[in-house]
Write a protein that holds these residues in place. Structure first.
Motif, PDB file in Angstrom:
ATOM      1  N   ALA A 109       0.825  -1.203   0.000  1.00  0.00           N
ATOM      2  CA  ALA A 109       0.000   0.000   0.000  1.00  0.00           C
ATOM      3  C   ALA A 109       0.865   1.261   0.000  1.00  0.00           C
ATOM      4  O   ALA A 109       0.544   2.249  -0.675  1.00  0.00           O
ATOM      5  N   ALA A 110       1.955   1.227   0.760  1.00  0.00           N
ATOM      6  CA  ALA A 110       2.855   2.391   0.782  1.00  0.00           C
ATOM      7  C   ALA A 110       3.442   2.638  -0.603  1.00  0.00           C
ATOM      8  O   ALA A 110       3.532   3.789  -1.057  1.00  0.00           O
ATOM      9  N   TRP A 111       3.843   1.580  -1.299  1.00  0.00           N
ATOM     10  CA  TRP A 111       4.378   1.741  -2.660  1.00  0.00           C
ATOM     11  C   TRP A 111       3.324   2.359  -3.579  1.00  0.00           C
ATOM     12  O   TRP A 111       3.607   3.282  -4.339  1.00  0.00           O
ATOM     13  N   ILE A 112       2.097   1.842  -3.500  1.00  0.00           N
ATOM     14  CA  ILE A 112       1.040   2.309  -4.398  1.00  0.00           C
ATOM     15  C   ILE A 112       0.702   3.773  -4.141  1.00  0.00           C
ATOM     16  O   ILE A 112       0.444   4.541  -5.081  1.00  0.00           O
ATOM     17  N   TYR A 113       0.718   4.181  -2.880  1.00  0.00           N
ATOM     18  CA  TYR A 113       0.347   5.560  -2.542  1.00  0.00           C
ATOM     19  C   TYR A 113       1.546   6.498  -2.446  1.00  0.00           C
ATOM     20  O   TYR A 113       1.427   7.624  -1.948  1.00  0.00           O
ATOM     21  N   GLY A 114       2.708   6.057  -2.918  1.00  0.00           N
ATOM     22  CA  GLY A 114       3.850   6.965  -3.024  1.00  0.00           C
ATOM     23  C   GLY A 114       4.634   7.173  -1.750  1.00  0.00           C
ATOM     24  O   GLY A 114       5.190   8.257  -1.544  1.00  0.00           O
ATOM     25  N   GLU A 115       4.696   6.166  -0.882  1.00  0.00           N
ATOM     26  CA  GLU A 115       5.457   6.239   0.372  1.00  0.00           C
ATOM     27  C   GLU A 115       5.120   7.514   1.159  1.00  0.00           C
ATOM     28  O   GLU A 115       5.990   8.322   1.500  1.00  0.00           O
ATOM     29  N   PRO A 116       3.852   7.716   1.487  1.00  0.00           N
ATOM     30  CA  PRO A 116       3.459   9.005   2.080  1.00  0.00           C
ATOM     31  C   PRO A 116       4.084   9.309   3.430  1.00  0.00           C
ATOM     32  O   PRO A 116       4.290  10.487   3.757  1.00  0.00           O
ATOM     33  N   SER A 117       4.390   8.284   4.249  1.00  0.00           N
ATOM     34  CA  SER A 117       4.959   8.583   5.568  1.00  0.00           C
ATOM     35  C   SER A 117       6.348   9.189   5.476  1.00  0.00           C
ATOM     36  O   SER A 117       6.821   9.800   6.440  1.00  0.00           O
ATOM     37  N   LEU A 118       6.996   9.064   4.318  1.00  0.00           N
ATOM     38  CA  LEU A 118       8.300   9.702   4.132  1.00  0.00           C
ATOM     39  C   LEU A 118       8.157  11.209   3.916  1.00  0.00           C
ATOM     40  O   LEU A 118       9.140  11.945   4.021  1.00  0.00           O
ATOM     41  N   HIS A 119       6.940  11.658   3.624  1.00  0.00           N
ATOM     42  CA  HIS A 119       6.682  13.084   3.396  1.00  0.00           C
ATOM     43  C   HIS A 119       5.984  13.729   4.586  1.00  0.00           C
ATOM     44  O   HIS A 119       5.545  14.878   4.505  1.00  0.00           O
ATOM     45  N   LEU A 120       5.865  12.970   5.681  1.00  0.00           N
ATOM     46  CA  LEU A 120       5.229  13.455   6.899  1.00  0.00           C
ATOM     47  C   LEU A 120       6.143  13.190   8.085  1.00  0.00           C
ATOM     48  O   LEU A 120       7.011  12.316   8.014  1.00  0.00           O
ATOM     49  N   SER A 121       5.916  13.904   9.161  1.00  0.00           N
ATOM     50  CA  SER A 121       6.547  13.576  10.429  1.00  0.00           C
ATOM     51  C   SER A 121       5.502  12.811  11.241  1.00  0.00           C
ATOM     52  O   SER A 121       4.600  13.405  11.828  1.00  0.00           O
ATOM     53  N   VAL A 122       5.596  11.475  11.211  1.00  0.00           N
ATOM     54  CA  VAL A 122       4.629  10.625  11.906  1.00  0.00           C
ATOM     55  C   VAL A 122       5.176  10.309  13.294  1.00  0.00           C
ATOM     56  O   VAL A 122       6.291   9.792  13.435  1.00  0.00           O
ATOM     57  N   LEU A 123       4.382  10.626  14.322  1.00  0.00           N
ATOM     58  CA  LEU A 123       4.811  10.444  15.707  1.00  0.00           C
ATOM     59  C   LEU A 123       3.891   9.404  16.349  1.00  0.00           C
ATOM     60  O   LEU A 123       2.736   9.686  16.669  1.00  0.00           O
TER      61      LEU A 123
END
Length: 507
Positions: A109-123
């Motif tokens: 899912a991360a691959w399909i949606y463009g690795e979104p957590s790499l563009h956020l600061s997830v805490l």
């Protein structure tokens, strides 16, 4: 169930890319297709989706493949057993087979949606109690610093201020990655989120990169899912297996101390840690004031509008997380001073001559902490309404009854969410624990079947200066009985009972 949010645009990902990354092969020769989304639920499939047909406790996702294909699924990801089901064995779309698809669907899912957590600061915040409160405190500090925030947790999901209801503490992996992608689209930069043991054990956060992983505490809960406390702890510890850039741990308990490495940032309300608190005082109305001590010589006066010493620990943890991602001390203090947490030591004040509080405490340790907190700020009696949920850890029922009976003057044992169980049997288990406490060490214990009646009883029996605590359901707005969820809010019921008393009328 309402379909979870999706990003408005997703770049198509060729099936050949997924096949290469998964080290598998489709059972069809059609490799020219691409996918633009992913879901576990056939009823949520959109044209172009990858349908993840996973094995479940009651059914296999492959049993619903016909509906997914009819809705436009471009391909299916499943295990060998699913691929052998009739709906997929003869399917005219590619079927990707993996020995453990649940283990990889988050990454897919991360691959399909463009690795979104790499563009956020997830805490990420894990632990038995305090996840919700810490996440709200953290979000308040981030907002005070001017950041555009998301929030993922038990009470709600928020995207830049827009509220969505939460079905799980942590969404299923494809839904979580889609949610992150929506947040990226809407300019969110920081996302505090609760991370449950179920989410960690079942791979719901696979594919997520955490800027910070934080741990509150551990006490008995979810032993209907985990075989023992060690297994429960090991599930929580997965957040600290290298998937978090910074690790922040409350070391007030032994479980937290087991997580400490040379790189761990520690917080504690007692003893030595990187973040500590001194001079804790509590007003008659529940606000707490203390001095927070942190790295780089930080000394910060803090006012917290929520009672309970455990909330000082939560505030320290939230502050350490926010400081780690660059929030300034003054902004930390401003955020903590303004925080509001639904159903967590939430006061209902309508001019009555007693204190009324709604709290989510539904574990033995949480009940003890909540009642110790209110006992410390009243000269009156403590009256508690408490039940236990059905179809969940049966072992904690007598423990919750015992914890409450030891700490209150009047315990009203009632119903929570009985689900498929007999409510009277659940109450009996709680009563057995309460009555184990010697008579001179416990308050009065009564049984009132029906939660509304129990709340009305508590309010009717309250005297000036008393504290009434409605515990167990907190923010919840429904009560599940025999598979049906009926509208029910502890906050609303308590409010109505108080207003009726003030008006001098029966309900």
């Amino acid at each position: 169930m309402t379909a979870p949010p999706r990003p408005t645009r997703t770049a198509p990902v060729p099936l050949t890319t997924l096949v290469t990354r998964l080290d598998t092969r489709p059972l069809s020769r059609d490799d020219a297709r691409a996918v633009t989304g992913v879901t576990l639920r056939a009823q949520h499939v959109l044209p172009g989706d990858l349908f993840a047909a996973l094995p479940g406790a009651r059914a296999h996702g492959a049993d619903f493949a016909d509906a997914a294909i009819a809705a436009g699924a471009a391909a299916v990801l499943t295990d060998p057993a699913g691929a052998a089901r009739p709906a997929l064995r003869d399917a005219d779309i590619p079927v990707l087979v993996h020995d453990d698809p649940r283990d990889v669907v988050g990454s897919v899912a991360a691959w399909i949606y463009g690795e979104p957590s790499l563009h956020l600061s997830v805490l990420g915040v894990t632990g038995t109690s305090g996840k919700t409160t810490t996440s709200y405190m953290l979000e308040a500090a981030l907002r005070a610093a001017g950041h555009r925030t998301g929030l993922v947790g038990t009470v709600e999901t928020r995207i830049a201020g827009e509220r969505l209801a939460s079905a799980f503490t942590t969404p299923e992996a494809p839904d979580l990655q889609a949610l992150f992608a929506v947040m990226v689209e809407r300019g969110v930069t920081h996302v505090p989120m609760e991370v449950s043991s179920h989410a960690l054990a079942l791979g719901r956060v696979a594919g997520t990169r955490f800027t910070v992983g934080a741990f509150t505490n551990l006490s008995q809960d979810h032993l209907d899912f985990h075989p023992d406390m060690e297994d429960y702890f090991q599930a929580k510890a997965l957040l600290f297996d290298g998937r978090s850039t910074s690790e922040i741990v409350c070391v007030d308990g032994e479980w937290g101390r087991r997580l400490v490495t040379p790189h761990t940032i520690t917080v504690a309300t007692a003893g030595t840690a990187d973040w500590t608190a001194t001079g804790i005082t509590t007003s008659r109305t529940g606000e707490q004031s203390f001095t927070m001590h942190g790295p780089d010589g930080l000394t910060l006066p803090v006012t917290l509008p929520i009672p309970g010493s455990f909330n000082v620990a939560n505030a320290l943890l939230a502050a350490a997380c926010a400081y780690t991602v660059g929030v300034a001390p003054a902004q930390l203090a401003a955020g903590l001073a303004a925080v509001e947490v639904p159903g967590r030591m939430e006061r209902v004040a309508l001019g009555q001559d007693f204190t009324a509080v709604v709290d989510y405490a539904h574990k033995p340790a949480a009940v003890a902490l909540a009642l110790d907190a209110v006992r410390g700020r009243t000269d009156g009696r403590v009256i508690v309404v408490l039940g236990c949920g059905g179809d969940r850890d049966e072992g904690k029922r007598p423990l919750m009854g015992e914890a409450a009976a030891r700490r209150c003057d009047l315990l009203i044992v009632t119903d929570d969410n009985p689900r498929s169980e007999d409510p009277a049997a659940i109450r009996a288990a709680m009563l057995a624990g309460a009555l184990r406490v010697p008579g001179d060490e416990r308050g009065q214990v009564v049984e009132v079947g029906g939660r509304r009646a129990a709340i009305e009883t508590a309010v009717a029996r309250a005297e000036p200066g008393d504290v009434v605590v409605i515990a167990g359901k907190g923010h919840e707005t429904g009560q599940e009985v025999d598979g049906v969820v009926h509208p029910f809010s502890d906050h609303d019921e308590l409010r109505a009972a108080i207003l009726a008393r003030l008006d001098g009328r029966p309900r």
